[in-house]
Write an enzyme that holds these catalytic residues in place. Structure first.
Site, PDB file in Angstrom:
ATOM      1  N   LYS A  43       0.815  -1.191   0.000  1.00  0.00           N
ATOM      2  CA  LYS A  43       0.000   0.000   0.000  1.00  0.00           C
ATOM      3  C   LYS A  43       0.859   1.256   0.000  1.00  0.00           C
ATOM      4  O   LYS A  43       0.412   2.339  -0.352  1.00  0.00           O
ATOM      5  CB  LYS A  43      -0.847   0.021   1.284  1.00  0.00           C
ATOM      6  N   ASP A 100       7.584   2.936  -2.240  1.00  0.00           N
ATOM      7  CA  ASP A 100       7.718   3.921  -1.174  1.00  0.00           C
ATOM      8  C   ASP A 100       9.153   3.942  -0.646  1.00  0.00           C
ATOM      9  O   ASP A 100       9.786   4.983  -0.556  1.00  0.00           O
ATOM     10  CB  ASP A 100       6.707   3.661  -0.045  1.00  0.00           C
ATOM     11  N   ILE A 101       9.656   2.765  -0.284  1.00  0.00           N
ATOM     12  CA  ILE A 101      10.978   2.713   0.352  1.00  0.00           C
ATOM     13  C   ILE A 101      11.678   1.408   0.008  1.00  0.00           C
ATOM     14  O   ILE A 101      11.043   0.363  -0.083  1.00  0.00           O
ATOM     15  CB  ILE A 101      10.826   2.876   1.892  1.00  0.00           C
ATOM     16  N   VAL A 102      12.975   1.494  -0.238  1.00  0.00           N
ATOM     17  CA  VAL A 102      13.783   0.290  -0.417  1.00  0.00           C
ATOM     18  C   VAL A 102      14.621   0.127   0.847  1.00  0.00           C
ATOM     19  O   VAL A 102      15.402   1.007   1.204  1.00  0.00           O
ATOM     20  CB  VAL A 102      14.677   0.385  -1.669  1.00  0.00           C
ATOM     21  N   ASP A 103      14.392  -1.010   1.510  1.00  0.00           N
ATOM     22  CA  ASP A 103      15.061  -1.291   2.777  1.00  0.00           C
ATOM     23  C   ASP A 103      16.140  -2.351   2.506  1.00  0.00           C
ATOM     24  O   ASP A 103      17.248  -2.006   2.105  1.00  0.00           O
ATOM     25  CB  ASP A 103      13.966  -1.740   3.765  1.00  0.00           C
ATOM     26  N   THR A 107      12.161  -6.811  -1.814  1.00  0.00           N
ATOM     27  CA  THR A 107      10.879  -6.591  -2.493  1.00  0.00           C
ATOM     28  C   THR A 107      11.108  -6.109  -3.924  1.00  0.00           C
ATOM     29  O   THR A 107      10.552  -6.677  -4.879  1.00  0.00           O
ATOM     30  CB  THR A 107      10.033  -5.540  -1.717  1.00  0.00           C
ATOM     31  N   LYS A 131      17.125   3.059   2.342  1.00  0.00           N
ATOM     32  CA  LYS A 131      17.993   2.878   3.517  1.00  0.00           C
ATOM     33  C   LYS A 131      19.226   2.096   3.061  1.00  0.00           C
ATOM     34  O   LYS A 131      19.268   0.881   3.189  1.00  0.00           O
ATOM     35  CB  LYS A 131      17.272   2.059   4.590  1.00  0.00           C
ATOM     36  N   ASP A 159       3.693   3.324   6.802  1.00  0.00           N
ATOM     37  CA  ASP A 159       3.004   3.096   8.074  1.00  0.00           C
ATOM     38  C   ASP A 159       3.872   2.342   9.064  1.00  0.00           C
ATOM     39  O   ASP A 159       4.931   1.806   8.708  1.00  0.00           O
ATOM     40  CB  ASP A 159       1.735   2.263   7.840  1.00  0.00           C
TER      41      ASP A 159
END
Ligand code: IMP
Length: 177
Positions: A43, A100-103, A107, A131, A159
């Site tokens: 999401k 949204d974000i690459v950690d 993914t 990150k 979130d």
């Protein structure tokens, strides 16, 4: 009693300015093609995708994809499961994955491999946040909003167990609090 808001890491105006720059860069890079398919990863990317897509000046269509991490302890950590595939046909199209974000990178790396099997003309990646120090797999981010440290961020779509997703800025929380 309402809880205090998370401290600001990236302000609303800084996000807005960066999203406009990214949209300009992407529009320039694809200006000679016949448009792109933006694939938002649910999401977390829904707000970023909404803002970015409206600022592009090239033809674009929107798709969504949903993944989740395997939480089964028998499965090695980092394994990703497809929850919802794209609906439209992306064969022969120029695809831009919007995250949204690459950690750890698991993914995005999984998504690139999975979407390649649909036969697009090209795949590029766009992430609002990265990150870098948490990376476990190498994955190329063609368009990046901001690099951040090893901290848990919320807001602008991101979130913590469904909390703080609609904050207008990127804030930092301590997940152990
Ligand atoms: P990766 O597979 O480890 O790169 O994880 C990517 C996904 O983990 C993101 O799409 C987010 O859903 C989630 N995630 C990682 N770090 C954060 C964070 O700081 N805040 C919110 N979600 C995060």
């Amino acid at each position: 009693m309402s809880e205090p808001s998370p401290p600001v890491l990236i302000s609303e105006s800084a996000i807005d300015a960066r999203v406009r720059e990214l949209a300009r860069e992407i529009s320039d890079d694809y200006s000679n093609g016949d448009g792109i398919v933006l694939i938002g990863v649910l999401k977390g990317a829904f707000i970023f995708l909404a803002d970015l897509s409206r600022r592009l000046t090239i033809p674009r269509t929107i798709e969504f994809i949903a993944v989740s991490s395997y939480e089964d302890s028998d499965v090695s950590s980092g394994a990703v499961r497809l929850v919802m595939d794209v609906r439209g046909n992306i064969e022969g199209r120029d695809v831009l994955i919007v995250e949204d974000i690459v950690d750890t990178g698991h993914t995005l790396s999984y998504l690139i491999g999975m979407l390649e099997s649909h036969g697009p003309a090209s795949i590029r990646t766009c992430a609002l946040l990265h990150k870098a120090e948490r990376a476990e797999v190498e994955v190329n981010i063609d368009y990046l909003g901001f690099g951040i440290g090893d901290e848990w961020v919320v807001g602008y779509g991101l979130d913590f167990v469904e909390k703080d997703r609609t904050l207008p800025y990127i804030g930092v929380i301590d997940p152990n609090d």
